[in-house]
Motif scaffolding. Structure first.
Motif, short mmCIF file in Angstrom:
data_model
loop_
_atom_site.label_atom_id
_atom_site.label_comp_id
_atom_site.label_asym_id
_atom_site.label_seq_id
_atom_site.Cartn_x
_atom_site.Cartn_y
_atom_site.Cartn_z
N PRO A 5 -4.79 -55.81 60.26
CA PRO A 5 -4.70 -55.82 61.73
C PRO A 5 -3.34 -55.31 62.17
N VAL A 6 -3.34 -54.32 63.03
CA VAL A 6 -2.09 -53.79 63.55
C VAL A 6 -1.86 -54.32 64.95
N ASP A 7 -0.62 -54.36 65.36
CA ASP A 7 -0.27 -54.92 66.66
C ASP A 7 0.13 -53.78 67.59
N MET A 8 1.41 -53.54 67.74
CA MET A 8 1.87 -52.42 68.56
C MET A 8 1.57 -51.11 67.82
N VAL A 9 1.02 -50.15 68.54
CA VAL A 9 0.79 -48.82 67.98
C VAL A 9 1.38 -47.81 68.96
N VAL A 10 2.24 -46.94 68.46
CA VAL A 10 2.93 -45.99 69.32
C VAL A 10 2.91 -44.61 68.68
N GLN A 11 2.48 -43.62 69.45
CA GLN A 11 2.73 -42.23 69.08
C GLN A 11 3.31 -41.54 70.30
N ASN A 12 4.50 -41.00 70.14
CA ASN A 12 5.12 -40.28 71.24
C ASN A 12 4.76 -38.80 71.14
N VAL A 13 5.18 -38.03 72.13
CA VAL A 13 4.85 -36.62 72.20
C VAL A 13 5.45 -35.87 71.02
N GLY A 14 4.65 -34.98 70.43
CA GLY A 14 5.12 -34.20 69.30
C GLY A 14 6.22 -33.21 69.68
N VAL A 15 7.09 -32.92 68.71
CA VAL A 15 8.18 -31.95 68.90
C VAL A 15 8.16 -30.99 67.72
N ASN A 16 8.13 -29.69 68.01
CA ASN A 16 8.17 -28.66 66.97
C ASN A 16 7.03 -28.82 65.96
N GLY A 17 5.87 -29.19 66.45
CA GLY A 17 4.70 -29.25 65.59
C GLY A 17 4.54 -30.51 64.78
N THR A 18 5.45 -31.48 64.92
CA THR A 18 5.32 -32.74 64.21
C THR A 18 5.47 -33.90 65.19
N ALA A 19 4.99 -35.07 64.77
CA ALA A 19 5.06 -36.26 65.60
C ALA A 19 5.42 -37.46 64.73
N ASP A 20 5.88 -38.51 65.37
CA ASP A 20 6.17 -39.78 64.70
C ASP A 20 5.17 -40.82 65.18
N ILE A 21 4.61 -41.57 64.26
CA ILE A 21 3.67 -42.65 64.58
C ILE A 21 4.26 -43.94 64.04
N SER A 22 4.29 -44.96 64.88
CA SER A 22 4.78 -46.27 64.44
C SER A 22 3.76 -47.34 64.78
N PHE A 23 3.66 -48.33 63.92
CA PHE A 23 2.81 -49.49 64.21
C PHE A 23 3.47 -50.73 63.61
N THR A 24 3.15 -51.87 64.18
CA THR A 24 3.70 -53.12 63.66
C THR A 24 2.59 -53.95 63.05
N VAL A 25 2.96 -54.71 62.04
CA VAL A 25 2.05 -55.62 61.36
C VAL A 25 2.78 -56.94 61.14
N ALA A 26 2.03 -57.97 60.81
CA ALA A 26 2.66 -59.22 60.40
C ALA A 26 3.49 -58.95 59.15
N GLU A 27 4.63 -59.60 59.05
CA GLU A 27 5.53 -59.34 57.92
C GLU A 27 4.83 -59.52 56.58
N ASP A 28 3.87 -60.46 56.52
CA ASP A 28 3.14 -60.69 55.28
C ASP A 28 2.28 -59.50 54.88
N ASP A 29 1.92 -58.64 55.86
CA ASP A 29 1.07 -57.48 55.57
C ASP A 29 1.88 -56.21 55.33
N LEU A 30 3.21 -56.31 55.31
CA LEU A 30 4.04 -55.10 55.23
C LEU A 30 3.78 -54.32 53.94
N GLU A 31 3.70 -55.01 52.82
CA GLU A 31 3.52 -54.30 51.55
C GLU A 31 2.22 -53.49 51.56
N LYS A 32 1.12 -54.12 52.04
CA LYS A 32 -0.15 -53.38 52.11
C LYS A 32 -0.07 -52.23 53.10
#
Length: 596
Positions: free
Chosen positions: A288-315
């Motif tokens: 289960p993911v919590d915050m999910v963020v994708q901002n506008v791409g720059v020069n053909g690439t983009a960054d995607i971030s999401f947060t998870v419970a710390e216990d799920d970080l390894e997976k």
């Protein structure tokens, strides 16, 4: 005769005295003219005791046997509660989940309810008995005992209220009701008299421990009025129901989740299918993911971030590594984070809520790592060590410590309850969808809509320092511009990117205000798109069912539609696409989710 469901948690049935007190409440409700169904949890620390006992036998107990073991705690409470009711001169019958007919899937320790048979309960109620049901449990198609996971007794209570068409579902607990924030962190937190389903869903997902999200999902899906009440007094509690008719406060509450971790996929291709790849892998791994963020791409690439419970970080990192191996890019992570959020229906019509929140954080030297928003929520990701400081500051800054005049107590049979079942116009579509579900806990996607009246503004190369977001959004608010989506992804090399959406007619004024706010910093850059397409999938259970995002992004990818921005909340997933693709995207998504 109306039916009232009353749920009593572990602390409310911890010993003989408290069991007798709970029995008296049920008896008094019955003698007031109602049929009563009680749902009870295991006593006090009983579940912990059973878990500890199992760990002495084996370090890896099988889930099926854990369900067999843990279900005994609720059965003990049921039998004792029936005895207490008998002592008060009323008839009662204790029933296990199997005897009630709670059918679940076969996911041991985290089963979902498929159906509930009501005949035995109705026969007992019509015979004048108080029905005492074991919460937290059911049986699968093989008649193996299953348990419902965290918050399972609340889920049982809301589900029984739904199938029995109960007038009210009362949740008795060891607190006075729902508070503006955790009273253990903010001593002068105020009790909320009434809160909407959507606000409570957001608050529950954000760590407000009074109730679990699944029970609120049931209540909203089947239009059950919930009331959280103290088990130790006759306090009025908090009503959870439809949006109140009266004007909503700008902010209802502040919630936080302490132990979050951020995963960022850096420089992935800005093309159709990328979000589908990521979400499909998360769904397959049931992360289960919590915050999910994708901002506008720059020069053909983009960054995607999401947060998870710390216990799920390894997976989650394993998923990130697999995704970038396929797509390209790199994976970064950051642990020891917390999420703090403000929630309230009133912010839909007030400009400046984000500016005020960011200003408060800046005044207390709290830097913002990520931002996501919905119509009724603004969430920020911050350093774990600043979580309580930020919560107290925001709570005080929005004056949530001011006690409001209490509304008249809403009794069990009071006509003042805003009974959602009678609101046919507002709920017909959702009820039609619910009637087609194969299981009671299936996801309900109740609406999919598009908006092509907004513009996107992006600011890059912002210094990643406390106060920068406050300055930007204060300028926009002072200009009277209503901001919809706000997205701030994780900063790279000490520089942040913030995107926001505003009405298309306001984009020119917005950029002028932002340039002024940025001052004479030559590094800060602005870009905008005069017209964008915003797509939103709205429903119940979107966060607890990880496949919704996967299906949404897969559909867009299959139709070669690129996702430019992403924003999520408990009840909605919103994306930005090219304006000219919005009709195509709407048709495809409505077909996928069966929404007309």
């Amino acid at each position: 005769m109306s039916i009232v469901v009353q749920k009593f948690g572990g602390t409310s049935v911890a010993d003989a005295e408290r069991i007798s007190r709970a029995a008296l409440r049920a008896v008094e409700t019955k003698r007031a003219g109602h049929q009563v169904v009680m749902v009870v949890s295991a006593r006090g620390k009983k579940t912990d005791e059973l878990v500890s006992l199992a760990s002495e036998i084996t370090k890896k107990p099988r889930p099926r046997e854990m369900d067999m073991l843990l279900s005994t705690g609720e059965q003990e409470s049921c039998a004792l509660m029936a005895m207490a009711v008998h002592e008060l001169g009323e008839e009662a019958i204790s029933l296990t989940g199997a005897q009630i007919g709670v059918k679940t899937d076969g996911s041991h320790t985290k089963a979902r309810i498929i159906s509930i048979s009501t005949q035995r309960m109705k026969d007992a109620l019509d015979a004048g008995q108080i029905v005492i049901a074991a919460g937290f449990q059911g049986v699968d198609e093989n008649f193996d005992i299953t348990t419902l996971g965290r918050g399972g007794s609340d889920t049982t209570a809301a589900a029984l209220a739904a199938v029995l068409d109960a007038e009210l579902c009362e949740i008795y607990t060891d607190v006075e009701g729902v508070f503006t924030t955790d009273p253990r962190v903010v001593a002068d937190a105020a009790k909320v008299e009434q809160v909407s389903y959507d606000e409570m869903l957001e608050l529950a997902s954000l760590g407000a421990g009074v109730m679990h999200s699944r029970s609120i999902e049931f209540a909203k899906k089947y239009h059950v009025n919930l009331k959280v009440k103290p088990s130790y007094s006759n306090g009025p509690g908090t009503l959870i129901g439809p949006v109140p008719v009266a004007p909503a406060p700008m902010v209802t509450g502040v919630a936080f989740v302490r132990n979050e971790a951020r995963v960022s996929l850096i420089d992935v291709p800005d093309q159709p299918g990328v979000m589908s790849e990521v979400f499909s892998r998360l769904s397959e791994n049931k992360i289960p993911v919590d915050m999910v963020v994708q901002n506008v791409g720059v020069n053909g690439t983009a960054d995607i971030s999401f947060t998870v419970a710390e216990d799920d970080l390894e997976k989650a990192l394993q998923v990130g590594d697999a995704a970038t191996a396929s797509l390209g890019g790199t994976v970064e992570s950051l642990g020891n984070m917390s999420k703090v959020s403000v929630v309230g229906h009133g912010m839909q019509t007030h400009t400046g809520v984000a500016a005020q929140m960011f200003s408060i954080l800046a005044e207390h030297d709290v830097n913002i790592n990520m931002v996501t928003t919905s119509e009724i929520k603004i969430s920020v990701l911050i350093d774990h060590d600043l979580c309580e400081k930020a919560t107290r500051a925001i709570h005080s800054g929005f004056h949530l410590d001011r006690k409001e005049t209490a509304t008249p107590e809403i009794g069990v049979a009071s006509p003042n309850i805003p009974r959602a079942r009678t609101d046919r116009d507002a709920t017909k579509l959702e009820e039609d969808i619910v009637s087609r579900l194969s299981g009671m806990e299936d996801t309900v996607v109740s609406d999919i809509y598009g908006d092509d009246s907004q513009a996107r503004v992006t600011i890059t190369q912002l210094p990643d320092t406390p106060g920068i977001a406050a300055r930007i959004f204060a300028a926009v608010a002072n200009g009277g511009i209503l901001v919809d989506m706000i997205i701030q992804n994780a900063a790279q090399d000490g520089r942040a990117i913030i995107s926001l959406t505003v009405p298309s007619d306001d984009v020119g004024q917005c950029i002028e205000l932002l340039r002024t706010a940025a001052g004479d910093n030559p590094d800060v850059q602005f870009s905008f798109d005069q017209r964008i397409g915003k797509l939103s999938v709205v429903g119940i259970g979107l966060r607890s069912h990880t496949d919704v995002g996967a299906r949404m992004f897969r559909t867009l990818a299959d139709n070669s539609i690129n996702v430019q921005m992403v924003n999520t909340s408990e009840i909605k997933v919103s994306v930005v696409v090219a304006a000219e693709e919005i009709d195509k995207a709407l048709t495809a998504l409505r077909g996928t989710f069966g929404v007309s």
